[in-house]
Motif scaffolding. Structure first.
Motif, PDB file in Angstrom:
ATOM      1  N   GLN A  74       0.860  -1.190   0.000  1.00 53.78           N
ATOM      2  CA  GLN A  74       0.000   0.000   0.000  1.00 53.78           C
ATOM      3  C   GLN A  74       0.896   1.241   0.000  1.00 53.78           C
ATOM      4  N   GLY A  75       0.267   2.399   0.000  1.00 54.29           N
ATOM      5  CA  GLY A  75       1.056   3.632   0.004  1.00 54.29           C
ATOM      6  C   GLY A  75       1.318   4.196  -1.383  1.00 54.29           C
ATOM      7  N   GLY A  76       0.822   3.523  -2.415  1.00 54.24           N
ATOM      8  CA  GLY A  76       0.956   4.045  -3.778  1.00 54.24           C
ATOM      9  C   GLY A  76       2.386   3.990  -4.285  1.00 54.24           C
ATOM     10  N   ALA A  77       2.555   4.425  -5.521  1.00 51.33           N
ATOM     11  CA  ALA A  77       3.907   4.522  -6.075  1.00 51.33           C
ATOM     12  C   ALA A  77       4.716   5.508  -5.236  1.00 51.33           C
ATOM     13  N   THR A  78       4.034   6.517  -4.702  1.00 46.26           N
ATOM     14  CA  THR A  78       4.719   7.508  -3.869  1.00 46.26           C
ATOM     15  C   THR A  78       5.315   6.855  -2.619  1.00 46.26           C
ATOM     16  N   GLY A  79       4.636   5.881  -2.075  1.00 50.22           N
ATOM     17  CA  GLY A  79       5.193   5.123  -0.951  1.00 50.22           C
ATOM     18  C   GLY A  79       6.499   4.449  -1.352  1.00 50.22           C
ATOM     19  N   GLN A  80       6.550   3.958  -2.602  1.00 52.79           N
ATOM     20  CA  GLN A  80       7.771   3.298  -3.075  1.00 52.79           C
ATOM     21  C   GLN A  80       8.917   4.292  -3.291  1.00 52.79           C
ATOM     22  N   PHE A  81       8.577   5.564  -3.540  1.00 51.86           N
ATOM     23  CA  PHE A  81       9.649   6.565  -3.658  1.00 51.86           C
ATOM     24  C   PHE A  81      10.495   6.559  -2.375  1.00 51.86           C
ATOM     25  N   ALA A  82       9.845   6.279  -1.229  1.00 48.96           N
ATOM     26  CA  ALA A  82      10.569   6.188   0.051  1.00 48.96           C
ATOM     27  C   ALA A  82      11.050   4.765   0.320  1.00 48.96           C
ATOM     28  N   ASN A 101       7.760  14.507 -13.855  1.00 45.00           N
ATOM     29  CA  ASN A 101       7.340  14.903 -12.518  1.00 45.00           C
ATOM     30  C   ASN A 101       7.615  13.824 -11.481  1.00 45.00           C
ATOM     31  N   PHE A 102       7.164  12.602 -11.758  1.00 43.15           N
ATOM     32  CA  PHE A 102       7.243  11.570 -10.725  1.00 43.15           C
ATOM     33  C   PHE A 102       8.680  11.114 -10.473  1.00 43.15           C
ATOM     34  N   SER A 103       9.486  11.038 -11.532  1.00 43.69           N
ATOM     35  CA  SER A 103      10.880  10.640 -11.280  1.00 43.69           C
ATOM     36  C   SER A 103      11.611  11.737 -10.513  1.00 43.69           C
ATOM     37  N   TYR A 147      14.634   4.681 -12.808  1.00 46.20           N
ATOM     38  CA  TYR A 147      14.015   5.477 -13.881  1.00 46.20           C
ATOM     39  C   TYR A 147      12.519   5.194 -13.927  1.00 46.20           C
ATOM     40  N   CYS A 148      11.806   6.064 -14.608  1.00 44.74           N
ATOM     41  CA  CYS A 148      10.355   5.913 -14.735  1.00 44.74           C
ATOM     42  C   CYS A 148      10.047   5.591 -16.199  1.00 44.74           C
ATOM     43  N   ALA A 149       9.494   4.401 -16.449  1.00 46.95           N
ATOM     44  CA  ALA A 149       9.350   3.898 -17.820  1.00 46.95           C
ATOM     45  C   ALA A 149       8.424   4.751 -18.670  1.00 46.95           C
ATOM     46  N   ASN A 151       6.233   8.385 -18.544  1.00 45.38           N
ATOM     47  CA  ASN A 151       5.994   9.625 -17.811  1.00 45.38           C
ATOM     48  C   ASN A 151       4.566  10.099 -18.061  1.00 45.38           C
ATOM     49  N   THR A 152       3.742   9.797 -17.098  1.00 45.16           N
ATOM     50  CA  THR A 152       2.289   9.946 -17.189  1.00 45.16           C
ATOM     51  C   THR A 152       1.854  11.375 -17.494  1.00 45.16           C
ATOM     52  N   ILE A 153       2.549  12.339 -16.942  1.00 39.34           N
ATOM     53  CA  ILE A 153       2.119  13.733 -17.065  1.00 39.34           C
ATOM     54  C   ILE A 153       2.595  14.352 -18.381  1.00 39.34           C
ATOM     55  N   MET A 173       6.926   1.590 -13.061  1.00 43.20           N
ATOM     56  CA  MET A 173       6.126   1.243 -14.244  1.00 43.20           C
ATOM     57  C   MET A 173       4.643   1.533 -14.028  1.00 43.20           C
ATOM     58  N   SER A 174       4.342   2.477 -13.133  1.00 44.27           N
ATOM     59  CA  SER A 174       2.943   2.713 -12.747  1.00 44.27           C
ATOM     60  C   SER A 174       1.992   2.839 -13.928  1.00 44.27           C
ATOM     61  N   SER A 175       2.381   3.625 -14.931  1.00 42.81           N
ATOM     62  CA  SER A 175       1.411   3.911 -15.980  1.00 42.81           C
ATOM     63  C   SER A 175       1.603   3.047 -17.228  1.00 42.81           C
ATOM     64  N   GLU A 176       2.385   1.979 -17.126  1.00 45.72           N
ATOM     65  CA  GLU A 176       2.465   1.090 -18.298  1.00 45.72           C
ATOM     66  C   GLU A 176       2.545  -0.382 -17.922  1.00 45.72           C
ATOM     67  N   ALA A 192       4.618  -0.415  -9.240  1.00 50.88           N
ATOM     68  CA  ALA A 192       3.544   0.278  -9.947  1.00 50.88           C
ATOM     69  C   ALA A 192       2.360   0.524  -9.019  1.00 50.88           C
ATOM     70  N   GLY A 193       1.922   1.760  -8.957  1.00 46.93           N
ATOM     71  CA  GLY A 193       0.619   2.051  -8.371  1.00 46.93           C
ATOM     72  C   GLY A 193      -0.397   1.416  -9.313  1.00 46.93           C
ATOM     73  N   ALA A 194      -1.323   0.617  -8.772  1.00 50.41           N
ATOM     74  CA  ALA A 194      -2.165  -0.209  -9.641  1.00 50.41           C
ATOM     75  C   ALA A 194      -3.295   0.551 -10.333  1.00 50.41           C
ATOM     76  N   GLN A 195      -3.550   1.773  -9.886  1.00 52.52           N
ATOM     77  CA  GLN A 195      -4.771   2.474 -10.328  1.00 52.52           C
ATOM     78  C   GLN A 195      -4.733   3.019 -11.750  1.00 52.52           C
ATOM     79  N   LYS A 196      -3.598   2.861 -12.428  1.00 51.74           N
ATOM     80  CA  LYS A 196      -3.547   3.349 -13.804  1.00 51.74           C
ATOM     81  C   LYS A 196      -4.045   2.273 -14.763  1.00 51.74           C
TER      82      LYS A 196
HETATM   83  C1  LIG Z   1       0.510   8.105 -10.813  1.00 42.22           C
HETATM   84  C2  LIG Z   1       1.966   7.870 -10.779  1.00 42.22           C
HETATM   85  C3  LIG Z   1       2.681   7.926  -9.583  1.00 42.22           C
HETATM   86  C4  LIG Z   1       2.029   8.271  -8.266  1.00 42.22           C
HETATM   87  O1  LIG Z   1       1.257   7.196  -7.888  1.00 42.22           O
HETATM   88  P1  LIG Z   1       0.493   7.145  -6.482  1.00 42.22           P
HETATM   89  O2  LIG Z   1       0.028   5.738  -6.468  1.00 42.22           O
HETATM   90  O3  LIG Z   1      -0.575   8.165  -6.547  1.00 42.22           O
HETATM   91  O4  LIG Z   1       1.479   7.423  -5.408  1.00 42.22           O
HETATM   92  C5  LIG Z   1       4.034   7.666  -9.628  1.00 42.22           C
HETATM   93  N1  LIG Z   1       4.652   7.377 -10.773  1.00 42.22           N
HETATM   94  C6  LIG Z   1       3.996   7.331 -11.953  1.00 42.22           C
HETATM   95  C7  LIG Z   1       4.740   7.020 -13.197  1.00 42.22           C
HETATM   96  C8  LIG Z   1       2.640   7.575 -11.982  1.00 42.22           C
HETATM   97  O5  LIG Z   1       1.981   7.535 -13.149  1.00 42.22           O
END
Ligand SMILES: *Cc1c(COP(=O)(O)O)cnc(C)c1O
Length: 361
Positions: A74-82, A101-103, A147-149, A151-153, A173-176, A192-196
């Protein structure tokens, strides 16, 4: 498609309709047990089955080798940043490629726990492109390279796996995730945050090379401790049961559709429909450079913020929702994950063309 819209949101994002229907049909009484999945004990045999099946499907689909373990956190991808630096930094510096942004947030978070060396920073170019291998300066003594595979934004994506010269490779790999086959053995860690792309919000999936478990520092919280997670099969405490159940259904759907090769074919098809409009347009300005384009998030704008707003409003009136870009990029962003039918991309492309005809001067 009933009264549902095409939802281009970046995450939480559209889910396969058949998966939602399946969840609906099982909502009150899962497999005859007389209870909802939401009401099952996470220690009971029924949830154990759900958990094991979701994990098995994940391993099968992504081709996770026995050297690696799949963790549900849990804690999202942001949790994994830590969690990544707290488990892997190991007294040594860590190397980060900042391509969006996220990287950038991941690198800043890691700096709280140790030294970070920046292998590439795309800020000056407004994150329009991904570096080539020869532009990366990865510290050969780093504990890992992150690295971030995709870049969602900004709507850019790496079209290659970086060569890190023996430095353990860590990837957001959150968004792919699950949109194409991956050679998992090349990675020390994937998260990967699963919500994407694969489940509702509340679940983070981590694929870890087990040889890297056990390097955490003393202060690492239990729920972020990879070794604890491996030893307890992701259940040192209550897991996000419902999300894991939904993950299992989504992965079952991917298998039925033809697996990751088919997801890969579809992402190419969907994104080509939109990039073709952009490439033939005299109105729209794509954000990403050609060789760095994402197949999951397509970013573009018109020459003015007013026209952008008009575009977004017109799209909404047609049932094409959430195409407004992130505030960092402005303009528009169409997120076209696994569950977006190609018809959704075609409907948006048609609208883009009509809008251009109406507004081009
Ligand atoms: C959405 C996203 C995040 C942030 O995810 P959370 O689950 O909201 O913490 C991080 N990295 C990437 C590439 C994302 O798309």
């Amino acid at each position: 498609m009933s009264d549902r819209v095409y939802n281009f949101a970046a995450g939480p994002a559209t889910m396969p309709e058949s998966v939602l229907q399946r969840a609906q049909s099982e909502l009150l009484n899962w497999h005859g047990c007389g209870m909802s999945v939401m009401e099952l004990s996470h220690r009971g045999s029924q949830f154990a089955e759900i958990h094991a099946e979701a994990k098995e499907r994940f391993k099968r689909l992504l081709g996770v080798p026995d050297t690696h373990e799949v963790l549900f956190m849990q804690g999202g991808a942001t949790g994994q940043f830590a969690a990544v630096p707290l488990n892997l930094m190991d007294g040594r510096a860590a190397s980060y490629a900042v391509t969006g942004n996220f990287s950038g947030i991941a690198a800043r978070e890691a700096r709280r726990y140790g030294e970070v060396s920046v292998a590439f920073d795309g800020a000056e170019e407004h994150y329009r492109r991904i570096p080539r291998q020869e532009e990366l300066s990865i510290d050969p003594g780093a504990a890992y390279f992150h690295y971030c595979a995709n870049n969602t934004i900004f709507g850019t994506a790496w079209d290659y796996v970086p060569e890190s010269g023996g430095v353990p490779l860590v990837c957001d790999m959150s968004s792919e995730i699950m949109s194409h086959p991956v050679d998992v053995a090349r990675y020390a860690l994937i998260y990967a945050g699963a919500q994407k792309n694969i489940a509702p919000a509340g679940l983070t999936v981590v694929v870890l090379d087990k040889r890297l478990a056990g390097r955490e520092r003393e202060i690492t919280p239990q729920v972020f401790n990879y070794k604890t997670m491996v030893d307890k099969d992701s259940m040192p405490n209550t897991p996000p049961c419902w999300c894991i159940y939904m993950l299992g259904l989504v992965l079952g759907w991917i298998e039925e559709q033809g697996g990751l090769e088919e997801m890969d074919r579809r992402r190419r098809e969907r994104s080509a429909v939109l990039y073709e409009v952009l490439d033939n347009s005299r109105l729209y300005l794509p954000h990403a450079e050609r060789g760095s384009r994402s197949m999951m998030n397509v970013t573009f704008r018109t020459p003015s913020a007013e026209l952008d707003a008009e575009f977004v409003a017109g799209a909404k009136a047609r049932g094409l929702l959430n195409v407004k870009g992130h505030r960092l990029t402005g303009g528009m962003r169409a997120s076209i994950y696994n569950a977006m039918p190609v018809e959704g991309a075609r409907a948006l492309a048609e609208y883009m063309k009509e809008f251009e005809v109406e507004h081009h001067v």
